[in-house]
Design a protein around this motif. Sequence first.
Motif, PDB file in Angstrom:
ATOM      1  N   ARG A  91      63.853 -11.380  35.643  1.00 24.68           N
ATOM      2  CA  ARG A  91      64.953 -11.485  35.948  1.00 24.68           C
ATOM      3  C   ARG A  91      65.906 -10.594  36.355  1.00 24.68           C
ATOM      4  O   ARG A  91      66.676 -10.690  37.493  1.00 24.68           O
ATOM      5  CB  ARG A  91      65.814 -12.874  35.232  1.00 24.68           C
ATOM      6  N   GLY A  92      66.686  -9.418  35.738  1.00 28.76           N
ATOM      7  CA  GLY A  92      67.451  -8.546  36.097  1.00 28.76           C
ATOM      8  C   GLY A  92      66.526  -7.264  37.382  1.00 28.76           C
ATOM      9  O   GLY A  92      67.212  -6.642  38.128  1.00 28.76           O
ATOM     10  N   PRO A  93      65.102  -7.254  36.598  1.00 29.44           N
ATOM     11  CA  PRO A  93      64.848  -6.270  37.888  1.00 29.44           C
ATOM     12  C   PRO A  93      64.332  -6.902  38.980  1.00 29.44           C
ATOM     13  O   PRO A  93      64.053  -6.250  40.082  1.00 29.44           O
ATOM     14  CB  PRO A  93      63.240  -5.741  37.196  1.00 29.44           C
ATOM     15  N   LEU A  94      64.144  -8.120  39.006  1.00 28.37           N
ATOM     16  CA  LEU A  94      64.206  -9.366  40.119  1.00 28.37           C
ATOM     17  C   LEU A  94      65.376  -8.757  41.000  1.00 28.37           C
ATOM     18  O   LEU A  94      65.693  -8.641  41.879  1.00 28.37           O
ATOM     19  CB  LEU A  94      63.474 -10.229  40.474  1.00 28.37           C
ATOM     20  N   LEU A  95      66.439  -9.519  40.271  1.00 26.06           N
ATOM     21  CA  LEU A  95      67.878  -9.128  40.746  1.00 26.06           C
ATOM     22  C   LEU A  95      68.461  -8.258  41.310  1.00 26.06           C
ATOM     23  O   LEU A  95      68.822  -7.426  42.188  1.00 26.06           O
ATOM     24  CB  LEU A  95      68.890 -10.406  40.521  1.00 26.06           C
ATOM     25  N   GLY A  96      67.417  -7.344  40.480  1.00 27.99           N
ATOM     26  CA  GLY A  96      67.803  -5.079  41.327  1.00 27.99           C
ATOM     27  C   GLY A  96      66.866  -4.747  42.392  1.00 27.99           C
ATOM     28  O   GLY A  96      67.292  -3.808  43.013  1.00 27.99           O
ATOM     29  N   ALA A  97      65.803  -5.540  42.348  1.00 24.50           N
ATOM     30  CA  ALA A  97      65.365  -4.990  43.212  1.00 24.50           C
ATOM     31  C   ALA A  97      65.114  -5.569  44.571  1.00 24.50           C
ATOM     32  O   ALA A  97      65.185  -4.913  45.649  1.00 24.50           O
ATOM     33  CB  ALA A  97      63.341  -5.366  43.292  1.00 24.50           C
ATOM     34  N   THR A  98      66.368  -7.074  44.838  1.00 21.50           N
ATOM     35  CA  THR A  98      67.123  -6.863  46.114  1.00 21.50           C
ATOM     36  C   THR A  98      67.647  -6.924  46.513  1.00 21.50           C
ATOM     37  O   THR A  98      68.496  -6.795  45.858  1.00 21.50           O
ATOM     38  CB  THR A  98      66.680  -9.163  45.652  1.00 21.50           C
ATOM     39  N   GLY A  99      67.951  -6.474  47.437  1.00 15.10           N
ATOM     40  CA  GLY A  99      69.700  -5.793  48.025  1.00 15.10           C
ATOM     41  C   GLY A  99      70.342  -7.097  48.485  1.00 15.10           C
ATOM     42  O   GLY A  99      71.316  -6.666  48.647  1.00 15.10           O
ATOM     43  N   CYS A 100      70.272  -8.053  48.488  1.00 10.35           N
ATOM     44  CA  CYS A 100      70.953  -9.488  49.756  1.00 10.35           C
ATOM     45  C   CYS A 100      70.234 -10.277  48.396  1.00 10.35           C
ATOM     46  O   CYS A 100      69.050 -10.717  48.310  1.00 10.35           O
ATOM     47  CB  CYS A 100      70.750  -9.871  50.707  1.00 10.35           C
ATOM     48  N   ARG A 101      71.570 -11.063  48.022  1.00 10.26           N
ATOM     49  CA  ARG A 101      71.188 -12.392  46.601  1.00 10.26           C
ATOM     50  C   ARG A 101      72.180 -13.072  47.373  1.00 10.26           C
ATOM     51  O   ARG A 101      73.362 -13.532  47.633  1.00 10.26           O
ATOM     52  CB  ARG A 101      71.888 -11.408  45.486  1.00 10.26           C
ATOM     53  N   MET A 102      71.615 -14.508  47.227  1.00  9.66           N
ATOM     54  CA  MET A 102      72.445 -15.883  47.247  1.00  9.66           C
ATOM     55  C   MET A 102      72.365 -16.596  46.587  1.00  9.66           C
ATOM     56  O   MET A 102      71.515 -17.112  46.050  1.00  9.66           O
ATOM     57  CB  MET A 102      71.679 -16.250  48.282  1.00  9.66           C
ATOM     58  N   ALA A 103      73.237 -17.247  45.411  1.00 12.63           N
ATOM     59  CA  ALA A 103      73.242 -18.039  44.989  1.00 12.63           C
ATOM     60  C   ALA A 103      74.130 -19.777  45.289  1.00 12.63           C
ATOM     61  O   ALA A 103      75.280 -19.675  45.955  1.00 12.63           O
ATOM     62  CB  ALA A 103      73.997 -17.959  43.765  1.00 12.63           C
TER      63      ALA A 103
ATOM     64  N   ALA B 196      83.010 -23.605  41.214  1.00 10.57           N
ATOM     65  CA  ALA B 196      83.047 -24.036  42.264  1.00 10.57           C
ATOM     66  C   ALA B 196      83.072 -23.615  43.968  1.00 10.57           C
ATOM     67  O   ALA B 196      83.786 -22.863  44.604  1.00 10.57           O
ATOM     68  CB  ALA B 196      84.376 -22.407  42.003  1.00 10.57           C
ATOM     69  N   VAL B 197      81.426 -23.482  43.748  1.00  8.57           N
ATOM     70  CA  VAL B 197      81.438 -23.465  45.636  1.00  8.57           C
ATOM     71  C   VAL B 197      81.088 -24.465  45.660  1.00  8.57           C
ATOM     72  O   VAL B 197      80.177 -25.776  45.076  1.00  8.57           O
ATOM     73  CB  VAL B 197      79.757 -22.751  45.262  1.00  8.57           C
ATOM     74  N   PRO B 198      81.345 -25.585  46.944  1.00 11.66           N
ATOM     75  CA  PRO B 198      81.780 -26.495  47.481  1.00 11.66           C
ATOM     76  C   PRO B 198      79.872 -26.964  47.588  1.00 11.66           C
ATOM     77  O   PRO B 198      79.037 -25.612  48.569  1.00 11.66           O
ATOM     78  CB  PRO B 198      82.574 -26.244  48.635  1.00 11.66           C
ATOM     79  N   PRO B 199      79.579 -28.208  48.385  1.00  6.45           N
ATOM     80  CA  PRO B 199      77.965 -28.306  48.694  1.00  6.45           C
ATOM     81  C   PRO B 199      77.980 -27.972  49.989  1.00  6.45           C
ATOM     82  O   PRO B 199      79.390 -27.812  51.368  1.00  6.45           O
ATOM     83  CB  PRO B 199      78.300 -30.031  48.509  1.00  6.45           C
TER      84      PRO B 199
END
Length: 708
Positions: free
Chosen positions: A593-605, A681-684
Amino acid sequence: MDGDGTRDARGTQADPVPRPAAPREGSALPPMPPVPPGAPPRPDGSAFLAWLRAPRPQAAPGVWRFGHRPRPEQEPELIPARQLLSGALIAFLVGWLVWSLLWNGYLGGWWVLPLELFTPDSWREGNDRVGNAVLWYSYYTLIAAAIALAVGRIGRWGEVWRRYGPPAWRPAAPVAERPPAPEEDAAEWPQLRQAGAHEAAERLAAEARAGLMRDVDHARIGRAWQAVRSGRHSIAAFTAAVLRDGSAACPHPSGARDLPVRNARHDLLTGQVRLGTTADDPRNPYQYRGAGLALDPELLGTSLLAVGPAGSGKTGTVIRPLAESLCLHALAGRAAVVVVGAAGAGLGPAESYDVVVRVGHPESVHDLDLYGGTTDPDEAAAILAEALVGDLVDPHPGSDSRRSTTVLAQLLGPFHAVHGRFPSVPELRGLLDGAPGPLAALRRALTDTGQEPLLRELDARERQMAHPGDVGTVLADRIALLDRPAFAAFFDTSGRTRPFSLRALDHPVRVRIDLPPRGHADASRILARLVLAQFTAGVTVREDRSLFACLLLDDAAGVVTPEAVRGIQRLRSAGAGAVLTLRTLDDVARPLRGPLLGATGCRMALSGLTPWDGQDFAEVWGKEWTETRDVTDRQIIAETPAGKAVHMLRRVITGQAPTARAVTVRQVERERWSASELAHAVPPGHAVLSLTSVQGEHAPPLLVDLRG
């Protein structure tokens, strides 16, 4: 000149690009690009010219530049309305008091000294009453204006006027744009004129004014001109093609000049597709608030990971607009795109793609090459091993991809040497099962064709099969998932079908791969890993890396492996990128999980994220220094009887004891977005998105409304 160099086959290309037949002559004119906001549709080329000449100022990464109006980097201090109005009123009363004191002479006569110093006595004491009145009242007006100016600045009257006066009553009028000069007008093709291609520029400008050119045409011809500037084609060939075909010159291999339908907002001049609007939220930087949020190849080149539960909008608001945008880029000769998703996921109509592979569907026109179009047994073994057992990251004997690669190479090499092709799925399954018949037949074929040195590979394979825990058993079980009646017509290696290979990404091709329907979940994950492995292996060996290649993988559950993470890290330097979506990070092994988040420059939650998924995003986004204010109320103790009486009266009136307020301002380090905020806190319909461009520019996590 029929292409710009990115479409033409090269000598190192294994398979040609599938090119659907589409006649160029007599085809209907493609639909126009979106009309600029507020501009009515017009039958001539004025709508296209208005779109082409619209302002597109430079902006921070991710800002929709079409018609964008930059904001200050720092948010201006906003004074509360009550404080602003009370301050303005008090300043007015103070100015009125000062003027009254001066007018009535309570402050003495010193304020008339400047008039006495700079004017002769005859002006002030003469018999001309009219002249004296004009002089004195002009001086009074000057003094009153000075007082008004001073108290106006102190009382912020200008801010009151802008916030509550007539400027705030009417909507802001659009700023009239200065008509561009001919040498700056994109519709006049100044780059062609500077290089001496005046005839081609005149032909293109005339077609733009006549309404015969569209945004895809402009982008495609601009890409072809880049090929001329780089030396791949001559300017004479380019000019001849433009004079012959006009805005239809340098066509895409399919002959299409636009998509059959567009659902998102695109700006091919900047290469952006709009996904939503950055929320007007204090957690967003001021220059981003209220601006459109858009992505382009410069951002997708660092890859994107989107995580959100089912129904949060991953497919409809992320994958579908990006697929549409990249298909337009492909028609313009700028990109090659591969879209992978479940059958019926709504990834765009089949008419929007050049190749549609529907695995498991009997009516599929194209097949999928199981070995990625390579003729090297070792490379084919590595790709296939990654697809079959790359997800086994536990200490199981079959989890060692290097051992799996060795086992497959021991079989693929001799088979290819004998038959000139790789085995089909049933043939490979028989070899991996260790059945005596297939292995004996392969041994006899090697002997008959004089390939005795390769017998050592088969001998080693037979010795390993006798040991417990042989990795071949795991490989046989996995390949058996593809040896089903539903896939009997697929993965053929005899040449009877039309297999598609990801080696074709040297060309601006549009590909959609539909994974098998329900009932074949394990097979779908194997095929998704196979496509990802072939993509990362193929794009890194391309000759022309100016052609952006992108893989859109809808639902990457069970696809992320250690080798896949390493492959994603290499895409940035290869002029390529990947977009992956997940329902939850639990679909990825904890060590990855950490390496995947580090390998991608754009991250969306996206909204609906779980707190434990939010914790991983919070860690990768890190912390920032922020200013906090600690307010402390301390009760005031009166020492004298009069003070105690005043305090008692104040308590009776207000109901609260008299206090003294102390404010402490500190710089503290806090998380940009905490796990709790991401979960609750992230609205629909919203998402938190961070961006990184291939040049290294960063955008902090932004709260984005994907419905805007």
